[in-house]
Design a protein around this motif. Sequence first.
Motif, short mmCIF file in Angstrom:
data_model
loop_
_atom_site.label_atom_id
_atom_site.label_comp_id
_atom_site.label_asym_id
_atom_site.label_seq_id
_atom_site.Cartn_x
_atom_site.Cartn_y
_atom_site.Cartn_z
N ALA A 93 40.78 22.44 12.78
CA ALA A 93 41.15 20.28 12.82
C ALA A 93 40.68 19.79 11.65
CB ALA A 93 40.55 20.10 13.80
N ARG A 94 41.77 18.99 10.49
CA ARG A 94 41.92 18.14 10.11
C ARG A 94 40.89 16.44 10.05
NH1 ARG A 94 46.45 21.16 8.29
NH2 ARG A 94 47.11 19.41 7.41
N PRO A 95 40.41 16.37 9.14
CA PRO A 95 40.16 14.44 9.47
C PRO A 95 41.70 13.24 10.01
CG PRO A 95 38.87 15.12 7.39
CD PRO A 95 39.91 16.23 8.11
N GLU A 96 42.67 13.95 9.13
CA GLU A 96 44.06 13.53 9.88
C GLU A 96 44.30 13.39 11.66
OE1 GLU A 96 45.19 16.98 7.40
OE2 GLU A 96 43.99 15.55 7.10
N ALA B 280 44.03 11.68 17.26
CA ALA B 280 43.00 11.60 18.56
C ALA B 280 42.78 10.48 18.25
CB ALA B 280 42.35 12.72 18.59
N VAL B 281 41.59 9.67 17.98
CA VAL B 281 41.02 8.32 17.84
C VAL B 281 42.47 7.12 18.48
CG1 VAL B 281 40.27 6.44 16.46
CG2 VAL B 281 39.31 9.08 16.26
N LEU B 282 43.38 7.18 17.56
CA LEU B 282 44.35 6.29 17.52
C LEU B 282 44.90 6.57 19.83
CD1 LEU B 282 45.89 4.27 16.56
CD2 LEU B 282 48.29 5.60 16.20
N ALA B 283 45.14 8.23 19.63
CA ALA B 283 45.83 7.80 20.92
C ALA B 283 44.70 7.71 22.17
CB ALA B 283 45.64 9.62 21.52
N ALA C 136 51.32 13.75 19.94
CA ALA C 136 51.97 14.44 19.76
C ALA C 136 51.87 14.60 17.77
CB ALA C 136 53.44 14.21 20.05
N GLN C 137 51.36 13.76 17.10
CA GLN C 137 51.11 13.62 15.79
C GLN C 137 49.38 15.35 15.84
OE1 GLN C 137 53.92 12.75 14.52
NE2 GLN C 137 54.13 12.19 16.72
N VAL C 138 49.24 15.14 16.56
CA VAL C 138 47.86 16.27 16.31
C VAL C 138 48.63 18.36 16.68
CG1 VAL C 138 45.90 17.60 17.53
CG2 VAL C 138 46.19 14.65 17.64
N LEU D 176 40.94 22.26 20.42
CA LEU D 176 40.66 21.09 20.87
C LEU D 176 39.82 19.59 20.96
CD1 LEU D 176 40.79 23.22 24.50
CD2 LEU D 176 42.83 22.15 23.47
N LEU D 177 39.23 20.73 20.14
CA LEU D 177 38.36 19.18 19.44
C LEU D 177 38.47 17.75 19.28
CD1 LEU D 177 35.73 21.09 16.97
CD2 LEU D 177 35.27 20.21 20.03
N PRO D 178 40.11 17.70 18.81
CA PRO D 178 40.19 16.22 19.38
C PRO D 178 40.11 15.65 20.43
CG PRO D 178 41.79 17.67 16.88
CD PRO D 178 40.86 18.81 18.19
#
Length: 282
Positions: free
Chosen positions: A57-60, A65-68, A165-167, A173-175
Amino acid sequence: MSIGIVLALMAAVGYGAADFVGGLTARRVSPWAVALAGQLAGGLAMLVAGSALPGQARPEHFAWAVLAGAGSAVGTVFLYRGLARGRMGVVAPVSGVGAALVPVFVGVSLGERPAVLTWVGVLVALPGIYLVSREVADGTGRSWGGIADGALAGLGFGLLFVALAQVPESAGLLPLAANQGVGAVFTLAVAGLLSQPWAPRDRAGFRAAGWGAVGGLLGTAGTAAFLFASHSADLAVVGVLASLYPAVTVLLATTVLREPFRLSQGLGLLVCGASVGLVAMA
């Protein structure tokens, strides 16, 4: 039937079962407490699973995930507001159709071009979702307030689908833990702003929180299924199939609680089934 379609239907089952458990529990205690318990349980489960099965997982990815999580929280808040105003017959079907339409528009704008038969299935699903989630009129009428609440809830849930869908699968699964955490923080903030009870205060409250946690785990499983489905099929298709979750809730309410099964809901279920069949044949 592709794995993406199967996973999207599993997402619908997870979301529908979560709504059933959460809705049933919220009849006894504050819905805010139920929602918070579910988000905390789902976040903890994803944190454990993500730590055991680490990805890249990268910051983006966390940003998406935060936006979701924000979309899910917004959808829940406006859905609860509409239901609290006694507008279930308007809010539920409008939000369901809205949640299905947003991924369709975004998917097409990103260049997705599903087959003709798939498009037919997607279009058939929309009236099915509306019919299956339509409640008997409660005297409040089709007010603009109810339509606005439903539309905003649908936009929120649609944003959840699009952002997830962007992840990529490689992110692990961490996001999803971040997704649930944002939802919990948002729920606490809004509950505090509206002076709504969000913490269990007695034995019955803790028991209800336990069932809320069960609903949260079911919903998180649905979210994970959607995440993987979105990388195996078009977003437009996956979003619509996952939005069939009201059909699962209605079936559970009918079989478990013996709630009345209306003709319009039966027709909606048939239409939803036809939609799945068309998409699967494409």
